[in-house]
Design a protein around this motif. Structure first.
Motif, PDB file in Angstrom:
ATOM      1  N   TYR A  41       0.854  -1.184   0.000  1.00 58.51           N
ATOM      2  CA  TYR A  41       0.000   0.000   0.000  1.00 58.51           C
ATOM      3  C   TYR A  41       0.893   1.240   0.000  1.00 58.51           C
ATOM      4  N   HIS A  42       0.262   2.398  -0.240  1.00 58.80           N
ATOM      5  CA  HIS A  42       0.967   3.673  -0.092  1.00 58.80           C
ATOM      6  C   HIS A  42       0.248   4.478   0.991  1.00 58.80           C
ATOM      7  N   GLY A  43      -0.631   5.428   0.588  1.00 55.49           N
ATOM      8  CA  GLY A  43      -1.383   6.183   1.590  1.00 55.49           C
ATOM      9  C   GLY A  43      -2.783   5.632   1.751  1.00 55.49           C
ATOM     10  N   PHE A 104       3.500  -0.632   3.729  1.00 56.26           N
ATOM     11  CA  PHE A 104       3.156   0.700   3.214  1.00 56.26           C
ATOM     12  C   PHE A 104       4.441   1.372   2.764  1.00 56.26           C
ATOM     13  N   ASP A 105       4.416   2.032   1.618  1.00 56.30           N
ATOM     14  CA  ASP A 105       5.590   2.756   1.140  1.00 56.30           C
ATOM     15  C   ASP A 105       5.399   4.261   1.307  1.00 56.30           C
ATOM     16  N   ASP A 106       6.489   4.934   1.511  1.00 57.62           N
ATOM     17  CA  ASP A 106       6.650   6.397   1.457  1.00 57.62           C
ATOM     18  C   ASP A 106       6.482   7.094   2.805  1.00 57.62           C
ATOM     19  N   GLY A 107       5.588   6.620   3.679  1.00 52.40           N
ATOM     20  CA  GLY A 107       5.464   7.243   5.004  1.00 52.40           C
ATOM     21  C   GLY A 107       4.395   8.313   5.100  1.00 52.40           C
ATOM     22  N   ALA A 204      13.399   1.452   5.858  1.00 55.25           N
ATOM     23  CA  ALA A 204      13.952   2.588   5.122  1.00 55.25           C
ATOM     24  C   ALA A 204      13.501   2.560   3.660  1.00 55.25           C
ATOM     25  N   HIS A 205      13.375   3.762   3.075  1.00 54.63           N
ATOM     26  CA  HIS A 205      12.889   3.882   1.686  1.00 54.63           C
ATOM     27  C   HIS A 205      13.672   4.995   0.974  1.00 54.63           C
ATOM     28  N   THR A 206      14.892   5.268   1.427  1.00 52.29           N
ATOM     29  CA  THR A 206      15.787   6.367   1.008  1.00 52.29           C
ATOM     30  C   THR A 206      15.364   7.687   1.661  1.00 52.29           C
ATOM     31  N   ARG A 208      15.090  10.655  -0.123  1.00 58.19           N
ATOM     32  CA  ARG A 208      14.292  11.537  -1.001  1.00 58.19           C
ATOM     33  C   ARG A 208      13.527  10.830  -2.120  1.00 58.19           C
ATOM     34  N   HIS A 209      13.526   9.502  -2.145  1.00 59.84           N
ATOM     35  CA  HIS A 209      12.803   8.755  -3.180  1.00 59.84           C
ATOM     36  C   HIS A 209      13.382   8.956  -4.580  1.00 59.84           C
ATOM     37  N   PRO A 210      14.702   8.823  -4.760  1.00 59.37           N
ATOM     38  CA  PRO A 210      15.273   8.918  -6.107  1.00 59.37           C
ATOM     39  C   PRO A 210      15.100   7.599  -6.876  1.00 59.37           C
TER      40      PRO A 210
END
Ligand SMILES: [Zn+2]
Length: 310
Positions: A41-43, A104-107, A204-206, A208-210
């Motif tokens: 999932y994301h948001g 979930f990705d991105d936070g 962790a997902h970096t 800045r999401h590059p």
């Protein structure tokens, strides 16, 4: 109707009926998954937020839909944590027949404000992969900023730029955002709060999401390490899992990236390769199924029972 043709012929309405009748629960009860179903999932989106409140809306599942997804996972599958998976790999209790791991990705902040309560009510574990730099600076993620300014199509061209150009002209220039905006990421304190919920692991997902494959080894390492250091500082816990931004194997990351992830001491890394995470696949390239907002609970159950290729 022969069972084999089911996946090709059932309409959405039919699937809803089958879910209501308990069909998927019975069908899944007789199933053994060929690997872990890792849901990505994301948001999340509150039901009362109007359509059009945010870019890439299909990445933000409605709260009521997510609740229904969670009931399917709880009632028809065997939810696991990443620690359950680690224990099985280390020779402890084997994984159950239908293991499902929620990620979930991105936070996004909605994972705390909407998701955490739903997960707790259903006693479901989850892993949340977070991008730390826009969290600290209270900024939009770069692709949400570009989509709001120039449209969603404009995001794709930035994904093909070199890292330095992208960093200088795009990722460093994102606008600030209020904490209650539907597009907001968690604050550092939010991440710490979420990490204290039983069953929740922060990964962790970096920073800045590059697109990591467009960055040098040093730039990749800095992006990954920076996010891990910040998350460990905020939560007081070790960060052991990683998810590749965008996540397409050989496109968004490469062998150099998986090597760096290994050198940095992570024990799991997740891609967006869409299949069961089979036992034989590499620890740093675990597969996941992307879950979009259009996926109803009946559709999710149908995919797990029939449609995802075995
Ligand atoms: Zn991401």
């Amino acid at each position: 109707m022969p069972q084999a043709s089911l996946k090709f012929t059932v309409t959405q309405q039919g699937k809803r009926g089958l879910l209501a009748l308990g069909h998927y629960r019975r069908a899944l009860g007789q199933t053994v998954f060929p690997g872990v179903v890792v849901l990505c999932y994301h948001g999340l989106r509150a039901d009362q937020w109007p359509d059009g409140s945010m870019p890439f809306e299909n990445l933000h599942v409605r709260a009521s839909t997510f609740e229904q997804h969670c009931r399917v996972v709880r009632d028809a599958c065997d939810p696991i944590s990443l620690d359950d998976w680690r224990a099985a790999l280390a020779g402890g209790a084997p994984l159950p027949a239908r293991p499902v791991l929620i990620t979930f990705d991105d936070g996004y902040r909605s994972v705390l404000t909407i998701g955490a309560g739903v997960l707790a009510a259903n006693r479901l574990p989850a892993v949340v992969f977070a991008c730390t730099e826009p969290m600290e600076r209270r900024r939009l993620l770069w692709f949400d900023a570009v989509a709001c300014r120039d449209g969603e199509e404009a995001v794709q061209s930035w994904k093909s730029r070199g890292y330095s150009e992208w960093l200088d002209a795009c990722a460093s220039r994102t606008p600030s955002i209020g904490d209650d905006d539907p597009r907001a990421l968690m604050t550092p304190d939010d991440v710490a709060e979420l990490s204290r919920q039983p069953g929740i692991e922060i990964g962790a997902h970096t920073a800045r999401h590059p697109i990591l494959s467009h960055a040098s080894a040093g730039e990749q390492r800095a992006e990954i390490e920076q996010s891990r250091t910040a998350l460990e500082h905020w939560t007081g816990k070790a960060v052991r899992a990683f998810a590749y931004p965008n996540g397409q194997p050989g496109v968004d990351y490469d062998a150099m990236t998986t090597g760096i992830v290994g050198e940095l001491g992570f024990d799991f890394a997740f891609t967006m390769r869409s299949t069961f995470a089979r036992p034989a696949e590499p620890a740093f390239e675990r597969s996941r199924f992307l879950v979009l907002a259009e996926v109803t609970a009946a559709e999710l159950a149908h995919r797990m029972a029939y449609a995802w290729p075995r």
